[in-house]
Scaffold this motif. Sequence first.
Motif, PDB file in Angstrom:
ATOM      1  N   THR A 181       0.845  -1.191   0.000  1.00  0.00           N
ATOM      2  CA  THR A 181       0.000   0.000   0.000  1.00  0.00           C
ATOM      3  C   THR A 181       0.878   1.238   0.000  1.00  0.00           C
ATOM      4  O   THR A 181       1.726   1.406   0.881  1.00  0.00           O
ATOM      5  N   PHE A 182       0.681   2.074  -1.009  1.00  0.00           N
ATOM      6  CA  PHE A 182       1.378   3.346  -1.109  1.00  0.00           C
ATOM      7  C   PHE A 182       0.433   4.420  -0.584  1.00  0.00           C
ATOM      8  O   PHE A 182      -0.733   4.478  -0.992  1.00  0.00           O
ATOM      9  N   ILE A 183       0.931   5.270   0.313  1.00  0.00           N
ATOM     10  CA  ILE A 183       0.105   6.287   0.947  1.00  0.00           C
ATOM     11  C   ILE A 183       0.498   7.656   0.416  1.00  0.00           C
ATOM     12  O   ILE A 183       1.621   8.112   0.630  1.00  0.00           O
ATOM     13  N   PHE A 184      -0.442   8.285  -0.281  1.00  0.00           N
ATOM     14  CA  PHE A 184      -0.252   9.640  -0.775  1.00  0.00           C
ATOM     15  C   PHE A 184      -0.810  10.595   0.273  1.00  0.00           C
ATOM     16  O   PHE A 184      -1.999  10.540   0.582  1.00  0.00           O
ATOM     17  N   PRO A 185       0.033  11.469   0.846  1.00  0.00           N
ATOM     18  CA  PRO A 185      -0.448  12.406   1.855  1.00  0.00           C
ATOM     19  C   PRO A 185      -1.616  13.253   1.330  1.00  0.00           C
ATOM     20  O   PRO A 185      -1.723  13.509   0.130  1.00  0.00           O
ATOM     21  N   ALA A 186      -2.469  13.668   2.236  1.00  0.00           N
ATOM     22  CA  ALA A 186      -3.694  14.397   1.876  1.00  0.00           C
ATOM     23  C   ALA A 186      -3.445  15.558   0.924  1.00  0.00           C
ATOM     24  O   ALA A 186      -4.239  15.809   0.023  1.00  0.00           O
ATOM     25  N   LYS A 187      -2.354  16.267   1.089  1.00  0.00           N
ATOM     26  CA  LYS A 187      -2.079  17.433   0.245  1.00  0.00           C
ATOM     27  C   LYS A 187      -1.460  17.075  -1.104  1.00  0.00           C
ATOM     28  O   LYS A 187      -1.207  17.960  -1.916  1.00  0.00           O
ATOM     29  N   LYS A 188      -1.252  15.776  -1.355  1.00  0.00           N
ATOM     30  CA  LYS A 188      -0.582  15.354  -2.587  1.00  0.00           C
ATOM     31  C   LYS A 188      -1.533  14.748  -3.623  1.00  0.00           C
ATOM     32  O   LYS A 188      -1.096  14.233  -4.631  1.00  0.00           O
ATOM     33  N   TRP A 189      -2.826  14.797  -3.352  1.00  0.00           N
ATOM     34  CA  TRP A 189      -3.754  14.228  -4.330  1.00  0.00           C
ATOM     35  C   TRP A 189      -4.936  15.155  -4.561  1.00  0.00           C
ATOM     36  O   TRP A 189      -5.303  15.954  -3.724  1.00  0.00           O
ATOM     37  N   ASN A 190      -5.517  15.015  -5.736  1.00  0.00           N
ATOM     38  CA  ASN A 190      -6.621  15.851  -6.195  1.00  0.00           C
ATOM     39  C   ASN A 190      -7.923  15.406  -5.530  1.00  0.00           C
ATOM     40  O   ASN A 190      -8.309  14.240  -5.621  1.00  0.00           O
ATOM     41  N   SER A 191      -8.622  16.318  -4.904  1.00  0.00           N
ATOM     42  CA  SER A 191      -9.854  15.968  -4.192  1.00  0.00           C
ATOM     43  C   SER A 191     -10.982  15.542  -5.125  1.00  0.00           C
ATOM     44  O   SER A 191     -12.007  15.046  -4.669  1.00  0.00           O
ATOM     45  N   HIS A 192     -10.807  15.709  -6.422  1.00  0.00           N
ATOM     46  CA  HIS A 192     -11.820  15.278  -7.389  1.00  0.00           C
ATOM     47  C   HIS A 192     -11.626  13.822  -7.818  1.00  0.00           C
ATOM     48  O   HIS A 192     -12.329  13.338  -8.701  1.00  0.00           O
ATOM     49  N   THR A 193     -10.697  13.146  -7.192  1.00  0.00           N
ATOM     50  CA  THR A 193     -10.445  11.743  -7.480  1.00  0.00           C
ATOM     51  C   THR A 193     -11.686  10.929  -7.134  1.00  0.00           C
ATOM     52  O   THR A 193     -12.264  11.096  -6.067  1.00  0.00           O
TER      53      THR A 193
END
Length: 127
Positions: free
Chosen positions: A104-116
């Motif tokens: 499992t790769f964890i992308f921090p909250a600020k590193k991904w688009n909220s429209h995902t």
Amino acid sequence: MQKLRFESSWDKTLSAKDRERIKQVFLETSTTTNTSSHFLAPLWQAINHKGDLLMTVLVHNFDNQALSFHNKKLRYIENNKVMAEHIFTLPSLTIEYETSMPWTFIFPAKKWNSHTVLENGHLEVVN
């Protein structure tokens, strides 16, 4: 010949249902005609209580040498659009040659688009 391996903590805590899903994805993707030395087969994704994006994949190392994740940039892509990007350094993750292993790769909250929407996406390693 490609073999499936589970990291020890996964092996102890994985549910029978999830183990079966991983084995099925392994059977479907371990003999891929992909010319890459490694391949990330999607398993499932989620958002945790901190708002981090968790991407669980089956990492296939088709190469003849070990694969490690030291300063590797990964992208999560949906519908040809980059939805998350992060550089990973995971000292505890080394995948031996001709081995597949879930991770499992964890992308921090600020590193991904909220429209995902977490549908029909995949991870890729950026060289």
